[in-house]
Design a protein around this motif. Structure first.
Motif, PDB file in Angstrom:
ATOM      1  N   ASP A   1       1.007  -1.334  -0.285  1.00 47.80           N
ATOM      2  CA  ASP A   1       0.147   0.253   0.117  1.00 47.80           C
ATOM      3  C   ASP A   1       0.933   1.431  -0.218  1.00 47.80           C
ATOM      4  OD1 ASP A   1      -2.250  -1.884  -0.373  1.00 47.80           O
ATOM      5  OD2 ASP A   1      -2.517  -1.417   2.324  1.00 47.80           O
TER       6      ASP A   1
ATOM      7  N   ALA B   1       0.290   3.752  -2.675  1.00 45.88           N
ATOM      8  CA  ALA B   1       0.568   5.739  -2.708  1.00 45.88           C
ATOM      9  C   ALA B   1       1.532   6.808  -3.118  1.00 45.88           C
ATOM     10  CB  ALA B   1       1.042   5.600  -0.837  1.00 45.88           C
TER      11      ALA B   1
ATOM     12  N   ARG C   1       1.146   5.984  -7.282  1.00 50.90           N
ATOM     13  CA  ARG C   1      -0.098   7.547  -6.961  1.00 50.90           C
ATOM     14  C   ARG C   1       0.813   9.067  -7.282  1.00 50.90           C
ATOM     15  NH1 ARG C   1      -5.459   5.127  -7.198  1.00 50.90           N
ATOM     16  NH2 ARG C   1      -5.937   7.726  -7.048  1.00 50.90           N
TER      17      ARG C   1
ATOM     18  N   ALA D   1      -5.130  11.967  -6.706  1.00 53.35           N
ATOM     19  CA  ALA D   1      -4.941  11.869  -5.767  1.00 53.35           C
ATOM     20  C   ALA D   1      -5.250  10.664  -4.980  1.00 53.35           C
ATOM     21  CB  ALA D   1      -5.719  12.948  -5.357  1.00 53.35           C
ATOM     22  N   PRO D   2      -5.273  10.500  -3.750  1.00 53.49           N
ATOM     23  CA  PRO D   2      -5.519   9.119  -3.525  1.00 53.49           C
ATOM     24  C   PRO D   2      -6.150   8.690  -3.100  1.00 53.49           C
ATOM     25  CG  PRO D   2      -4.416  10.505  -1.667  1.00 53.49           C
ATOM     26  CD  PRO D   2      -4.675  11.642  -2.948  1.00 53.49           C
ATOM     27  N   GLU D   3      -7.989   9.420  -3.674  1.00 47.76           N
ATOM     28  CA  GLU D   3      -9.520   8.839  -4.047  1.00 47.76           C
ATOM     29  C   GLU D   3      -9.419   8.446  -5.764  1.00 47.76           C
ATOM     30  OE1 GLU D   3     -10.498   6.975  -1.244  1.00 47.76           O
ATOM     31  OE2 GLU D   3      -8.594   7.739  -0.149  1.00 47.76           O
ATOM     32  N   ALA D   4      -8.480   9.369  -5.887  1.00 51.66           N
ATOM     33  CA  ALA D   4      -9.444   9.955  -7.885  1.00 51.66           C
ATOM     34  C   ALA D   4      -9.318   8.612  -8.460  1.00 51.66           C
ATOM     35  CB  ALA D   4      -8.622  10.530  -8.761  1.00 51.66           C
ATOM     36  N   PRO D   5     -10.703   8.263  -8.078  1.00 50.96           N
ATOM     37  CA  PRO D   5     -10.658   6.969 -10.191  1.00 50.96           C
ATOM     38  C   PRO D   5     -10.422   6.962 -10.849  1.00 50.96           C
ATOM     39  CG  PRO D   5     -12.759   8.511  -9.948  1.00 50.96           C
ATOM     40  CD  PRO D   5     -11.729   8.872  -8.766  1.00 50.96           C
TER      41      PRO D   5
ATOM     42  N   HIS E   1     -17.766  11.270 -13.107  1.00 44.36           N
ATOM     43  CA  HIS E   1     -16.941  11.517 -11.868  1.00 44.36           C
ATOM     44  C   HIS E   1     -15.769  12.680 -12.010  1.00 44.36           C
ATOM     45  CE1 HIS E   1     -18.642   7.597 -10.447  1.00 44.36           C
ATOM     46  NE2 HIS E   1     -18.985   7.530 -11.726  1.00 44.36           N
TER      47      HIS E   1
ATOM     48  N   GLU F   1      -1.471  16.652  -7.579  1.00 46.87           N
ATOM     49  CA  GLU F   1      -2.307  15.594  -7.750  1.00 46.87           C
ATOM     50  C   GLU F   1      -4.138  16.450  -8.873  1.00 46.87           C
ATOM     51  OE1 GLU F   1      -4.026  15.313  -3.668  1.00 46.87           O
ATOM     52  OE2 GLU F   1      -2.251  14.116  -3.071  1.00 46.87           O
TER      53      GLU F   1
ATOM     54  N   ASP G   1      -8.873   0.850 -10.817  1.00 47.41           N
ATOM     55  CA  ASP G   1     -10.447   0.853 -10.330  1.00 47.41           C
ATOM     56  C   ASP G   1     -10.357  -0.394 -11.892  1.00 47.41           C
ATOM     57  OD1 ASP G   1     -10.935   2.067  -8.110  1.00 47.41           O
ATOM     58  OD2 ASP G   1      -9.709   4.461  -9.847  1.00 47.41           O
TER      59      ASP G   1
ATOM     60  N   ARG H   1     -19.272  -0.260  -7.204  1.00 47.93           N
ATOM     61  CA  ARG H   1     -17.676  -0.476  -6.551  1.00 47.93           C
ATOM     62  C   ARG H   1     -17.895  -1.496  -6.196  1.00 47.93           C
ATOM     63  NH1 ARG H   1     -13.766   1.811  -2.116  1.00 47.93           N
ATOM     64  NH2 ARG H   1     -12.130   0.128  -1.279  1.00 47.93           N
TER      65      ARG H   1
END
Length: 432
Positions: free
Chosen positions: A222, A226, A229, A235-239, A265, A307, A328, A396
Motif C-alpha cells: 500500500d 501510494a 500515485r 489524488a489518493p481517492e481519485a478513480p 465522475h 494531484e 479501478d 464498486r
C-alpha cells in the motif's frame, strides 16, 4: 532448393530492414548493437558470462511471450543452477523486459534466420537445448539445430484460428520441419490436434496448459502504491482507468469515453500506456487535441506532478503491472482495433475488473474463460465502452466481484509451468 530460396527471401528482407533499424536507432536513440546481434555477432564480454557452462537457449518473440515464460525460466534456473540461461527476443520492447530478469544470464536479439547466421550463433552459444515459446517456428534454426543434434522444444504452443488455415496451405513444407522438433508442449487439446494435423509426431505432443496462468503476483504494498500515485499526480481517492497496450485508433476512443465518464465522475483520471513507448509523443498530441494536458511517466520526478493531472501517458517499460495496480478498471488494448488483443490475465492477476474489445483472436480461449467466469466484459465499440465504464464506475462492489472472479480463474488453471518443466526435465536429463 527450398531452403536456398528461403535464404534468398530472408536476405532481401534483411537488406530492406537494416536501414529501417538504423533509422529507428537514430530517431529513438536505440543502440546499433541490435543489428550486430541479429547478424550473430556478439560482444566478447557478453559471451564471457556463459563461457564454460552448458547453455539453455530460450526464445520469446516479444513482451507478452517474455512475461509468460518468466515462471518457467525461474524453475529452470532453480533446477539447473550450473547452466547458463540465454534469452533471445525479436522486438526491442521484449529485449528491454528480458534485460530486467535476474534469472537470465544473457539477453540477446534473435538472429536473422539465415542459414549462415544461424550456424554462427549455434557455434558461439553451443546450446544443450533450444526452447521456443508459442509459435516461433524458424526453419533454419530448427534445421541447423537438428543437424548439430541439439534438441528443439516448443512450449506454450498455440495455433490460432487465423494461423491454422495458412499453415495447412504449406503443410508439405511444414511437416518435415515439425518432425525435427522433439517436444510440442501445447496450451490446449485444440492446439495439440492442430499441430498433429500439420504433421507433428503424435508421440511428441503434450497438452501442458497456458503459462500465462502461472504469472507471479507482484509485491506492491500500500505504501509503494501510494507513492506511485503521488509520483504520477493522482489524488489518493481519485478513480483511475488504466488502458494498457493500446494501439493507434484506440486512444481516440478511450479519450472520448473518458470525457463522457468525467461528466459523472469529475475526479476520474486516465492512464494511457501505448503498446509501443515510442508512440508517447504521438499519443500526447492526441491528448492535447482533446483539451487535456498530459504528463509522461518518464518525466515524473518525485511529488512534482501535484494531484491535478487528468491524463498520464506510460512511456516506460516493465511497469505495466504497477499501472494496473493503480486501476479501478483496466482496459486492455489491441482489441478495439484488429490487432488480436493482448494478455488480459495481467489485470485479473491483480484482481481488477477488465474490459477488452472484440478483436481477441490471439487470446480467444483466455477471453472466453474470463467472460464465462464473469471476470471481465467485452465491448464492441465506443458506445458499449462508455456504457460499461459508466456502470462499473458507479458500482464498486461489482468491480471488486469481477476482480475476484478473474483471480479465481487464474488459480484454477495454474500448473502449466510444472507440467512443462517435467517434459523439459526428460530432455535435459537424457542429454543429446
Amino acid at each position: 532448393m527450398v531452403y536456398l530460396l528461403y535464404d534468398l527471401i530472408l536476405l532481401l528482407a534483411a537488406i530492406v530492414l537494416t536501414p529501417y533499424y538504423l533509422w529507428r536507432g537514430l530517431k529513438y536513440g536505440k543502440s546499433r548493437r541490435g543489428i550486430r546481434e541479429r547478424l550473430g555477432r556478439f560482444a566478447p564480454e557478453s559471451l564471457r558470462r556463459i563461457t564454460g557452462r552448458k547453455v539453455i537457449w530460450v526464445h520469446a518473440v516479444s513482451v507478452g511471450e517474455t512475461r509468460a515464460v518468466v515462471p518457467l525460466l525461474r524453475e529452470l534456473k532453480k533446477g539447473y543452477p550450473e547452466h547458463a540461461l540465454v534469452l533471445t527476443n525479436v522486438t526491442e520492447t521484449g529485449r528491454s523486459v528480458a534485460a530486467g530478469l535476474d534469472c537470465v544470464d544473457l539477453c540477446l536479439f534473435f538472429p536473422f534466420d539465415l542459414s549462415w547466421v544461424v550456424r554462427r550463433v549455434l557455434r558461439r552459444l553451443d546450446p544443450e537445448i533450444i526452447i521456443l515459446v508459442e509459435t516461433e517456428l524458424w526453419p533454419n534454426l530448427v534445421r541447423q539445430a537438428h543437424a548439430r543434434n541439439v534438441p528443439v522444444a516448443l512450449v506454450n504452443g498455440r495455433i490460432s484460428d487465423r494461423s491454422f488455415p495458412r499453415y495447412r496451405r504449406v503443410r508439405p513444407l511444414l511437416a518435415p520441419l515439425l518432425k525435427k522438433i522433439v517436444l510440442f508442449g501445447m496450451q490446449t487439446e485444440l492446439d495439440a490436434e492442430r499441430v498433429r494435423r500439420l504433421g507433428a509426431p503424435p508421440e511428441r505432443i503434450r497438452v501442458t496448459g497456458n503459462l500465462k496462468f502461472d504469472m507471479a503476483v507482484p509485491e506492491i504494498g500500500d505504501g509503494e502504491l501510494a507513492r506511485f500515485r503521488s509520483l504520477l499526480g493522482l489524488a489518493p481517492e481519485a478513480p483511475v482507468l488504466v488502458a494498457g497496450s493500446t494501439h493507434q485508433g484506440e486512444e481516440e476512443l478511450l479519450l472520448q469515453a473518458f470525457e463522457v465518464c468525467r461528466a459523472a465522475h469529475p475526479a476520474l483520471r486516465l492512464v494511457l500506456v501505448p503498446r509501443h513507448p515510442e508512440r508517447a509523443a504521438e499519443v500526447g498530441e492526441l491528448v492535447r487535441s482533446r483539451g487535456f494536458v498530459p504528463v509522461l511517466r518518464s518525466q515524473c520526478p518525485q511529488n512534482a506532478a501535484g494531484e491535478g493531472v487528468p491524463v498520464v501517458i506510460g512511456d516506460t517499460l516493465g511497469e505495466m503491472l504497477r499501472f494496473y495496480a493503480l486501476a479501478d478498471i483496466v482496459f486492455v488494448g489491441g482489441s478495439l482495433v484488429p490487432i488480436g488483443g493482448h494478455n488480459i490475465l495481467e489485470a485479473s492477476l491483480l484482481k481488477k475488473a477488465v474490459l477488452f474489445g472484440p478483436h481477441m483472436n490471439n487470446f480467444k480461449e483466455i477471453a472466453q474463460l474470463v467472460l464465462f467466469a464473469a471476470g471481465g466484459r467485452q465491448v464492441d465499440d465506443l458506445d458499449e465502452l462508455v456504457a460499461a465504464l459508466t456502470d462499473l464506475f458507479g458500482d464498486r462492489e461489482q468491480r471488486e466481484r469481477m476482480g475476484r472472479a478473474g483471480h479465481a480463474l487464474i488459480e484454477r488453471h495454474a500448473g502449466a509451468t510444472a507440467r512443462t518443466r517435467s517434459c523439459l526435465d526428460d530432455l535435459l536429463g537424457s542429454g543429446r
